[in-house]
Design a protein around this motif. Structure first.
Motif, short mmCIF file in Angstrom:
data_model
loop_
_atom_site.label_atom_id
_atom_site.label_comp_id
_atom_site.label_asym_id
_atom_site.label_seq_id
_atom_site.Cartn_x
_atom_site.Cartn_y
_atom_site.Cartn_z
N GLY A 121 3.62 -3.06 -1.81
CA GLY A 121 3.69 -2.91 -0.36
C GLY A 121 2.40 -2.52 0.31
N GLY A 183 8.93 -8.54 4.80
CA GLY A 183 8.38 -7.42 5.55
C GLY A 183 6.87 -7.47 5.63
N GLN A 186 0.99 -2.62 4.34
CA GLN A 186 0.23 -1.64 5.13
C GLN A 186 -1.08 -2.22 5.65
N GLY A 221 2.20 -3.60 12.97
CA GLY A 221 2.19 -2.39 12.16
C GLY A 221 1.38 -2.50 10.88
N LYS A 295 9.27 -1.90 -0.47
CA LYS A 295 8.16 -1.10 0.01
C LYS A 295 7.53 -1.68 1.28
N LEU A 296 7.90 -2.91 1.64
CA LEU A 296 7.34 -3.54 2.83
C LEU A 296 8.01 -2.99 4.08
N LYS A 297 7.26 -2.94 5.19
CA LYS A 297 7.78 -2.37 6.43
C LYS A 297 8.53 -3.42 7.24
N PRO A 298 9.64 -3.03 7.87
CA PRO A 298 10.34 -3.96 8.78
C PRO A 298 9.52 -4.17 10.04
N TYR A 299 9.87 -5.17 10.83
CA TYR A 299 9.09 -5.46 12.02
C TYR A 299 9.99 -6.05 13.11
#
Length: 408
Positions: A121, A183, A186, A221, A295-299
């Motif tokens: 991630g 996702g 960082q 993000g 581990k990836l961020k939602p958007y």
């Protein structure tokens, strides 16, 4: 001043013996005349000031060094730089500039590098395989590009054929890459493409990101990182992926149109992600993806879609639900296209869907998450658990559920 040469000749000066200039030159990896100059300066008591004279000696390039390095970071050739600084007063030769530029490139490229493995991630890398020339069966030459996106830990990849490299196309490709890979990491590493940076990083300047791109990265993000010029190793994963695209050369003179080429690129992406073992990790990307995806961020897809162009062809694969995804909404197609690649075009408030150049479905763009054509919905139900229902029962069930979807 070279202290090693200074100390080497100093022993001979103190012992009053004449040195072998050639032997000392080999020992200190320099010209024999340099050793001779140091020895004669020592005899005449001028050795301590020799280094100071060399340090104060000014070359023709000194006043233009910052300009040269800055222009090199932009990808300018040594010839172009020579003509540019000549107009600013440089009086030296082009050969001198060419040698100076070559030394800078070699110094930057030939430094030792090691492979850096990232945590799940953390990062992804982006680039283009540019100006691909595809020759169709008819002899027509089609020029296109392939957008390349790869996650650092899992090596999960997203590929998309485009016919331009505009900023809106870049945003559209990134949005779809985020959707397909689950996702946003960082940080994302980019080449110094004009759609990303206004000024690349050099020895004397910091990178300046394009303002629209900077706002996009903020809304998405992720932290954008621009790779250093002349250091392709900093994005080695996507550089290796770009070389893999050479496999597509075998399709020259084999395809009927550019849309078939889009399908072949999607098939190659699936092969790289789900079948082949990565030479770096000795695992399939999909196996490591199961670790990285959480581990990836939602958007916010709706927010990011505002950066994209609306009138372009987009390649999608029909899901097992007999649906295609567009701007975080799903639209139905006939069930016989499940698993097939189709092209989407948004124009005038409508989403049109094509397969092999034939129009197979047209939907009104809406805010509903699920958009079914009644005929498609009936086919889907008939092919699954409701195939035992009679026609009138099935019609009633379809009416009730489509109404529920509209309310949802």
């Amino acid at each position: 001043m070279r202290k090693d040469i200074y100390e080497g000749v100093l022993l001979h000066i103190m012992s009053e013996t004449k040195p072998n200039y050639a032997a000392l030159a080999r020992q200190f990896n320099c010209d024999y005349r340099t050793v001779k100059r140091y020895y004669e300066a020592g005899i005449s008591k001028e050795l301590p000031s020799l280094g100071k004279r060399n340090q104060n000696k000014k070359t023709l390039i000194d006043d233009y060094e910052a300009i040269i390095i800055d222009k090199l970071s932009l990808g300018c050739s040594s010839t172009a730089i020579y003509h540019f600084i000549s107009k600013k007063g440089y009086s030296g030769s082009e050969r001198t500039i060419r040698r100076y530029c070559r030394n800078i490139r070699e110094d930057k490229i030939e430094k030792a590098t090691i492979r850096i493995e990232t945590t799940p991630g953390l990062s992804a890398q982006v680039d283009w395989k540019e100006d691909i020339k595809l020759v169709l069966k008819t002899g027509e030459v089609v020029t296109c590009n392939i957008f390349l996106y790869i996650l650092g830990y899992s090596r999960m990849k997203y590929l998309e054929v485009t016919f331009d490299r505009s900023q809106k196309t870049l945003f559209q490709c990134l949005n779809q890459a985020f959707y397909e890979t689950g996702g946003i990491p960082q940080e994302i590493w980019f080449d110094n493409m004009k759609t990303v940076v206004n000024r690349s990083k050099s020895q004397f300047t910091k990178v300046v990101f394009n303002e629209t791109f900077r706002q996009y990265s903020k809304d998405a993000g992720f932290k954008p990182i621009a790779c250093r010029p002349f250091r392709p190793q900093t994005k080695g994963k996507v550089e290796a992926l770009a070389r893999t695209m050479d496999r597509l050369k075998v399709y020259n003179y084999e395809l009927d149109d550019k849309f078939e080429f889009c399908s072949e690129v999607t098939l190659l992406m699936d092969q790289l992600n789900y079948e082949e073992i990565s030479q770096a990790t000795y695992e399939r990307p999909v196996d490591r993806w199961s670790i990285e995806k959480p581990k990836l961020k939602p958007y916010d897809y709706e927010q990011l879609s505002s950066y994209c162009t609306e009138d372009q062809l987009i390649l999608r694969k029909v899901s097992i639900e007999s649906m295609v995804q567009h701007k975080n909404k799903k639209y139905s197609v006939p069930i016989n296209y499940i698993g097939q690649n189709v092209l989407l075009e948004e124009d005038g408030g409508y989403l049109t869907i094509y397969h092999n150049g034939n129009l197979i479905r047209e939907h009104l763009i809406s805010e509903k998450r699920l958009n079914y054509e009644r005929e498609d919905y009936v086919q889907i139900l008939q092919s699954d658990v409701f195939k035992h229902l009679k026609d009138d029962e099935l019609e009633r069930f379809v009416d009730e559920n489509l109404k529920a979807y509209d309310e949802l």
